[in-house]
Design an enzyme around this catalytic site. Structure first.
Site, PDB file in Angstrom:
ATOM      1  N   GLU A 192       0.799  -1.058   0.081  1.00 26.94           N
ATOM      2  CA  GLU A 192       0.113   0.037   0.072  1.00 26.94           C
ATOM      3  C   GLU A 192       0.867   1.259  -0.007  1.00 26.94           C
ATOM      4  OE1 GLU A 192      -4.173  -1.076   2.076  1.00 26.94           O
ATOM      5  OE2 GLU A 192      -2.364  -1.271   3.448  1.00 26.94           O
TER       6      GLU A 192
HETATM    7  C1  ACM Z   1      -2.108  -5.246   3.949  1.00 20.99           C
HETATM    8  O1  ACM Z   1      -3.344  -5.760   4.459  1.00 20.99           O
HETATM    9  N1  ACM Z   1      -1.992  -4.220   3.741  1.00 20.99           N
HETATM   10  C2  ACM Z   1      -1.002  -6.319   3.756  1.00 20.99           C
END
Ligand code: ACM
Length: 538
Positions: free
Chosen positions: A343
C-alpha cells in the site's frame, strides 16, 4: 500411510447429525448441536489440526497420580518440552507428574534422530494401557506432539483448578507431519498496542494449534512499537499514539527479547515487520528530516492507509533504514525480517523500486532473509531468498497474481494469506460488531474451505511455504476483542497449514471445531458462536 479419517465414534455422531458417511453431509444439514458433554475418551485423531495418519486400536492409556514423564538423560531441550507438558497437566489433574530419566516411566518423550520421515516438526504418538510414547526427530516435533496429547485429553485438562475425572487417551498410533513448513499468525501491535503479557497469551493460543511463526506488525502510521537505540525519537515520539487517540506504547529491546524467548520456548519463530516505504507516518513524525519537505507532520490516529512514504531521494532515508534494520536483525534469532512494502500509494513506482532495491540488501547484509507483502513482486524485484506474502483477494486482478507467480518461478517462496479468507479482522458477517469488511465478510467456513496449495494460479504447491492468518487491529484494542475475531477461525487456518489436503472437508471439520468449544471455555477464550458450526448444546 493408513488413514482413518472418521473414527467409529465420530461416524456414530455424524450419523446422529444426519451425515451418512465421511464427508457426505445430508442435504442442507443446517446447524445442529453436539451433546452438551464431551465423550469420556476422545476418539484418536479427532483434534485440530487433523493429523496426517491415525491408526486407532487397543485400550486407552490412563494418566494417573503415579504417572511419571520420562526423558533421556542429557537432553535439556527434551526436558524443557517435558516440563512444559507437566506444567500443562498438573493444575487440572492435581498429579505430581515428575520428569525423570527412568526408562520405566509410563509417559515417555524420546528423540529418534533416525526418524527422518518425521522431518523437523513431525511426531509419532503411541497410546496403550500403561504407556504413552511420543517420538520425534527434534524437540520441536515433541512440542507439536504435546499439543496432540493435550487435545486428546478432555478439555477440562486446560482448567487451572483440580478436576475430578478420568484422564484417558484413546489407544492407537498417530503419525503426524505438517504439510507446510510456515504456519504463521500475525498480530498488528501498531494500530493498537498490546502488552508483552497480551502477546504471550496470543502465543499460547497459537501454540495449541501447532502454529510455528508469530509475525509482529511493529510499525505503522499510527505508532512505532519497538525501541531502536540509535533512533530514540521513534519511541519517545512515535510510540505515543494509536488508533482512536489512546496512549500507544512500545517494547523495550529487553521486552521484545522476552517475547522472542517466550515464543522460542513454544518452538515459534518471531518475524518482526518494519513496514516501508508506506505505513511510515509514525517514523515521519519522529524524524522530520525523513520527509521530503523536511517538515514534521501531525501524528495520525485514524484508519486510512496509503498517505505516508519515506523519501527515496534523501540519503537520510537509507541511513535510517540501516539503523533500524541492523538493530532489528540483531534482535532476531529467526530467519526473516519483514519489510512490508504494501500500500505504498504515495510513493511513485520509480521511487518504490529505488527504495526497495536499496532496502532489501540491508536485510541480507545483516544475515536475514527478506520477507515482504506481495507488492514487492510488481513494483520491485525480490532479492534471492525472499519470502513473499500474498494478501490479495479473489477479485485481485489476474496481472497482479501473475506477478506473484513470476516471482515464484524465479525462486521466491510464497506464504498465502488471502485477505478474503485468512484475515482474522474481517467481519464474520454483516452483523459482526468488530472488524472491517473491505475484503468482504469471512465466515468460519470461508476461512477454512480453500486450499493454500492451489489458491494462486501459476504458483505450484512446491513454491508455497505455508499459510498465515493476520489479525489487524484498527478496530481491536483488547485481548478479548482479539479472541472474538480469532476464535473460531484461527484453528481452521492452522489446519490448512498442517493437515494433508486429502483428509480435510468442511462437514467433518465443523464437528471437530464444535468440540473445541469445551477447550475454548476451559481456557477462558471468549469466542464467536458462528451459526455454521454445531456447538455443544448449552
Ligand atoms: C495489508 O493488508 N495491507 C498487507
Amino acid at each position: 500411510m493408513r488413514r482413518r479419517l472418521l473414527a467409529p465414534a465420530l461416524l456414530l455422531l455424524a450419523t446422529a447429525l444426519g451425515c451418512t458417511e465421511a464427508g457426505t453431509a445430508a442435504p442442507a444439514p443446517g446447524p445442529a448441536a453436539l451433546p452438551a458433554a464431551e465423550p469420556d475418551v476422545r476418539p484418536l485423531g479427532r483434534i485440530i489440526p487433523l493429523p496426517a495418519s491415525v491408526e486407532p486400536g487397543g485400550a486407552p492409556y490412563t494418566l494417573t497420580a503415579a504417572t511419571r514423564i520420562g526423558v533421556p538423560a542429557g537432553a535439556p531441550a527434551v526436558r524443557a518440552v517435558a516440563e512444559r507438558l507437566a506444567g500443562l497437566l498438573r493444575p487440572a489433574t492435581g498429579f505430581r507428574l515428575p520428569v525423570v530419566t527412568d526408562p520405566a516411566a509410563d509417559l515417555v518423550l524420546r528423540l529418534d534422530p533416525s526418524a527422518g520421515a518425521l522431518g523437523d516438526e513431525g511426531y509419532a504418538l503411541r497410546s496403550a494401557p500403561g504407556r504413552l510414547t511420543l517420538t520425534a526427530r527434534t524437540p520441536a516435533g515433541l512440542f507439536r506432539g504435546v499439543q496432540t496429547v493435550r487435545q486428546q485429553l478432555p478439555a477440562a485438562i486446560e482448567r487451572t483448578t483440580v478436576q475430578r475425572r478420568a484422564w484417558r487417551i484413546a489407544g492407537g498410533t498417530v503419525t503426524d507431519t505438517p504439510r507446510f513448513p510456515y504456519r504463521g499468525a500475525m498480530l498488528d501491535v501498531a494500530r493498537h498496542f498490546f502488552t508483552v503479557e497480551e502477546v504471550k497469551a496470543y502465543i499460547d493460543r497459537i501454540a495449541l494449534y501447532k502454529y510455528n511463526v508469530l509475525h509482529l506488525h511493529l510499525t505503522d502510521d499510527q505508532g512505532w512499537r519497538i525501541a531502536i537505540r540509535s533512533r530514540p525519537e521513534l519511541t519517545s515520539t512515535g510510540a505515543a499514539t494509536e488508533v482512536g487517540g489512546g496512549p500507544g506504547g512500545f517494547y523495550t529491546q529487553e521486552q521484545y527479547k522476552e517475547i522472542v524467548r517466550y515464543a522460542a520456548a513454544a518452538h515459534i519463530e518471531v518475524v518482526p515487520e518494519i513496514d516501508m516505504p508506506g505505513h511510515t507516518h509514525a517514523a515521519l513524525v519522529s524524524y522530520p528530516e525523513l520527509n521530503c519537505d523536511g517538515r514534521r507532520p501531525e501524528p495520525y490516529t485514524g484508519i486510512e492507509v496509503g498517505f505516508s512514504t519515506l523519501c527515496a531521494e534523501k540519503e537520510v532515508t537509507y541511513a535510517f533504514a540501516e539503523d533500524v534494520l541492523r538493530e532489528i536483525a540483531a534482535l532476531t534469532p529467526g530467519r526473516y525480517v519483514h519489510i512490508g512494502g504494501d500500500e505504498a500509494k504515495s510513493t511513485s513506482p520509480a521511487d518504490y523500486r529505488t527504495l526497495m532495491d536499496r532496502v532489501q540488501p540491508l536485510v541480507t547484509r545483516h544475515g536475514k532473509q527478506v520477507m515482504a507483502w506481495h507488492q514487492l513482486t510488481g513494483d520491485a524485484t525480490p532479492v534471492p531468498g525472499a519470502l513473499i506474502q500474498y494478501w490479495g483477494l479473489d477479485r485481485t486482478p489476474a496481472e497482479e497474481k501473475e506477478e506473484v507467480a513470476r516471482a515464484a518461478r524465479a525462486g521466491a517462496g510464497i506464504v498465502v494469506s488471502p485477505a478474503d479468507r485468512a484475515y482474522l479482522d474481517m467481519k464474520y458477517d454483516a452483523d459482526t460488531p468488530l472488524g472491517l469488511k473491505w475484503a468482504g465478510t469471512v465466515s468460519v467456513r470461508r476461512a477454512y474451505d480453500w486450499d493454500p496449495g492451489t489458491h494462486l494460479p501459476g504458483v505450484p504447491e512446491s513454491a508455497v511455504r505455508g499459510v498465515e492468518a493476520p489479525l489487524w487491529t484498527e478496530t481491536l484494542s483488547t485481548p478479548e476483542q482479539l479472541d472474538t475475531m480469532a476464535f473460531p477461525r484461527l484453528p481452521g487456518l492452522a489446519e490448512l497449514g498442517w493437515s494433508p489436503a486429502a483428509g480435510r472437508d468442511w462437514d467433518t471439520y465443523r464437528i471437530r471445531l464444535g468440540e473445541q468449544a469445551h477447550r475454548f471455555d476451559a481456557l477462558g477464550i471468549g469466542w464467536y458462536r458462528s451459526p455454521e458450526v454445531p456447538w455443544p448444546a448449552r
